[in-house]
Design an enzyme around this catalytic site. Structure first.
Site, mmCIF file in Angstrom:
data_model
loop_
_atom_site.group_PDB
_atom_site.id
_atom_site.type_symbol
_atom_site.label_atom_id
_atom_site.label_comp_id
_atom_site.label_asym_id
_atom_site.label_seq_id
_atom_site.Cartn_x
_atom_site.Cartn_y
_atom_site.Cartn_z
ATOM 1 N N TYR A 130 -0.987 -97.919 -32.770
ATOM 2 C CA TYR A 130 -0.050 -97.676 -31.656
ATOM 3 C C TYR A 130 -0.126 -98.817 -30.635
ATOM 4 C CZ TYR A 130 2.376 -94.802 -28.115
ATOM 5 O OH TYR A 130 3.274 -94.311 -27.180
ATOM 6 N N SER A 152 4.602 -98.609 -23.471
ATOM 7 C CA SER A 152 3.532 -97.666 -23.113
ATOM 8 C C SER A 152 2.498 -98.459 -22.312
ATOM 9 C CB SER A 152 2.878 -97.152 -24.397
ATOM 10 O OG SER A 152 1.708 -96.424 -24.122
HETATM 11 N N1 LIG Z 1 4.548 -89.043 -23.754
HETATM 12 C C1 LIG Z 1 3.670 -89.996 -23.563
HETATM 13 O O1 LIG Z 1 2.543 -89.725 -23.107
HETATM 14 C C2 LIG Z 1 4.050 -91.421 -23.869
HETATM 15 C C3 LIG Z 1 3.241 -92.434 -23.314
HETATM 16 C C4 LIG Z 1 3.587 -93.747 -23.575
HETATM 17 C C5 LIG Z 1 4.708 -94.054 -24.325
HETATM 18 N N2 LIG Z 1 5.479 -93.040 -24.865
HETATM 19 C C6 LIG Z 1 6.657 -93.431 -25.653
HETATM 20 O O2 LIG Z 1 7.798 -92.719 -25.209
HETATM 21 C C7 LIG Z 1 8.780 -92.739 -26.247
HETATM 22 C C8 LIG Z 1 9.408 -91.375 -26.378
HETATM 23 O O3 LIG Z 1 8.415 -90.458 -26.845
HETATM 24 P P1 LIG Z 1 8.167 -89.041 -26.165
HETATM 25 O O4 LIG Z 1 6.892 -89.140 -25.424
HETATM 26 O O5 LIG Z 1 9.372 -88.581 -25.468
HETATM 27 O O6 LIG Z 1 7.838 -88.163 -27.485
HETATM 28 P P2 LIG Z 1 8.726 -87.101 -28.279
HETATM 29 O O7 LIG Z 1 8.023 -86.873 -29.570
HETATM 30 O O8 LIG Z 1 8.966 -85.923 -27.400
HETATM 31 O O9 LIG Z 1 10.110 -87.850 -28.529
HETATM 32 C C9 LIG Z 1 10.235 -88.903 -29.470
HETATM 33 C C10 LIG Z 1 11.497 -88.683 -30.284
HETATM 34 O O10 LIG Z 1 11.633 -89.780 -31.221
HETATM 35 C C11 LIG Z 1 12.128 -89.226 -32.432
HETATM 36 N N3 LIG Z 1 11.871 -90.094 -33.578
HETATM 37 C C12 LIG Z 1 10.726 -90.221 -34.293
HETATM 38 N N4 LIG Z 1 10.894 -91.082 -35.317
HETATM 39 C C13 LIG Z 1 12.164 -91.514 -35.244
HETATM 40 C C14 LIG Z 1 12.921 -92.425 -36.011
HETATM 41 N N5 LIG Z 1 12.403 -93.045 -37.089
HETATM 42 N N6 LIG Z 1 14.212 -92.667 -35.653
HETATM 43 C C15 LIG Z 1 14.754 -92.033 -34.596
HETATM 44 N N7 LIG Z 1 14.080 -91.153 -33.821
HETATM 45 C C16 LIG Z 1 12.802 -90.889 -34.147
HETATM 46 C C17 LIG Z 1 11.427 -87.880 -32.556
HETATM 47 O O11 LIG Z 1 12.100 -87.024 -33.475
HETATM 48 C C18 LIG Z 1 11.462 -87.383 -31.114
HETATM 49 O O12 LIG Z 1 12.616 -86.592 -30.859
HETATM 50 C C19 LIG Z 1 8.053 -93.213 -27.509
HETATM 51 O O13 LIG Z 1 8.392 -94.569 -27.747
HETATM 52 C C20 LIG Z 1 6.587 -93.084 -27.134
HETATM 53 O O14 LIG Z 1 5.769 -93.985 -27.854
HETATM 54 C C21 LIG Z 1 5.155 -91.737 -24.647
#
Ligand SMILES: NC(=O)c1ccc[n+]([C@@H]2O[C@H](COP(=O)([O-])OP(=O)(O)OC[C@H]3O[C@@H](n4cnc5c(N)ncnc54)[C@H](O)[C@@H]3O)[C@@H](O)[C@H]2O)c1
Length: 299
Positions: free
Chosen positions: A161, A148
């Protein structure tokens, strides 16, 4: 990695957001897919949709906090498809509030998913991929870890985080250096998105039963509202981020950013470190937000 057709991709957090978009692109490129998540209904919906389009795809409930479940994922990939070429260590969860107000359970959950999930993925899949490379002279592999911009900055009320994502950046840079050292045919990238509309601000929907929750403090309520607003109003889509990620894999590009414009904040932070200055004011251009935050946290 230049060729995707008939190669095998493993994706954690594949039921939603970036992970789901990686799966859709992988299917379009003719990859064989191994999808993992803890949210089984959404995972099954993604699997069924891609299978219906003709993709070779399996899905497993896998909680990436647990090494044995990540090992089971690797075993399933080998049993069904005989190799692993591309791994997305992507599952992640968020939590906010003043850093001292997070409970031990909050720390263990967020570090369990965001950091230990990637540690297990890197340890188990890199060893497996090195073995696959020995069997196949034309082997090409790649590992993408989702960190991130919070892995390069330290915004207030996001401490747990931030800690988890800084560690993922470090882990990914270390992996890159070690794979280069041994001249392995495996590339590495670290994905550092800024705010992108996905389910991330609703991570508590999948907070497991073994992680007790507590009533949110004032700072946690404010952080939740800010995160909801920032994530849902993001203009870059998860699909665009996923497309850029596949392009970066082809180009062998390590750092992947969704919002390169935000890198000026990273440059400021590096300048403070090198200049031996104290951390700068993240609200210098938006003091009204700091005042609003302070007022709400005090209530
Ligand atoms: N969307 C943003 O703004 C953003 C910004 C920076 C980083 N991220 C990172 O992107 C990655 C994906 O997140 P996203 O934004 O697509 O969110 P999201 O919530 O849409 O997807 C994340 C997925 O991870 C799954 N998950 C949660 N705990 C889990 C576990 N213990 N084992 C397996 N799966 C699990 C959830 O069920 C979900 O389907 C994450 O690492 C998040 O930190 C997102």
């Amino acid at each position: 990695m230049k060729i995707f057709k008939d190669r095998v991709a493993v994706i954690t957090g594949a039921a939603s957001g970036f992970g789901r978009e990686f799966a859709i692109i992988g299917a379009r490129l003719g990859m064989k897919l191994v999808l993992a998540d803890v949210q089984e209904d959404a995972l099954e919906a993604t699997r069924a949709e891609l299978a219906q389009q003709g993709a070779a795809v399996i899905a497993l409930r896998c909680d990436v906090r647990h090494a044995e479940q990540v090992q089971a994922l690797a075993d399933a990939a080998m049993k069904n498809f005989g190799a692993v070429h591309l791994v997305f260590n992507n599952a992640g969860v968020g939590s906010g509030g003043l850093i001292w107000e997070n409970t031990q359970a909050d720390w263990e959950w967020v570090l369990g998913v965001n950091l230990w999930g990637v540690i297990h993925g890197v340890r188990i899949f890199t060893n497996l991929m090195l073995e696959c490379a020995k069997q196949d002279p034309g082997y090409e592999g790649h590992i993408v870890n989702t960190a991130s911009m919070a892995g390069l900055l330290n915004a207030p009320t996001m401490g747990v985080y931030n800690v988890s994502k800084h560690a993922v950046v470090s882990l990914s840079e270390s992996l890159y250096q070690d794979l280069q050292l041994v001249e392995a045919p495996i590339g590495t990238s670290v994905l550092c998105p800024y705010f992108v509309p996905t389910g991330i601000s609703q991570s508590h929907r999948n907070r497991p039963g073994d992680v007790p929750g507590t009533a949110p403090t004032a700072s946690q309520r404010v952080a939740q509202a800010m995160s909801d607003k920032a994530v849902t109003s993001g203009k870059v889509t998860a699909q665009e981020v996923a497309e850029n990620t596949f392009k970066a894999i082809v180009d062998g590009q390590f750092y992947i950013f969704s919002h390169p414009g935000a890198l000026s904040n990273v440059q400021d932070r590096m300048g403070e470190i090198v200049g031996q200055k104290n951390p700068g004011d993240p609200y210098k251009a938006t003091p009204h937000i700091r005042d609003m935050l302070r007022a709400k946290i005090k209530n």
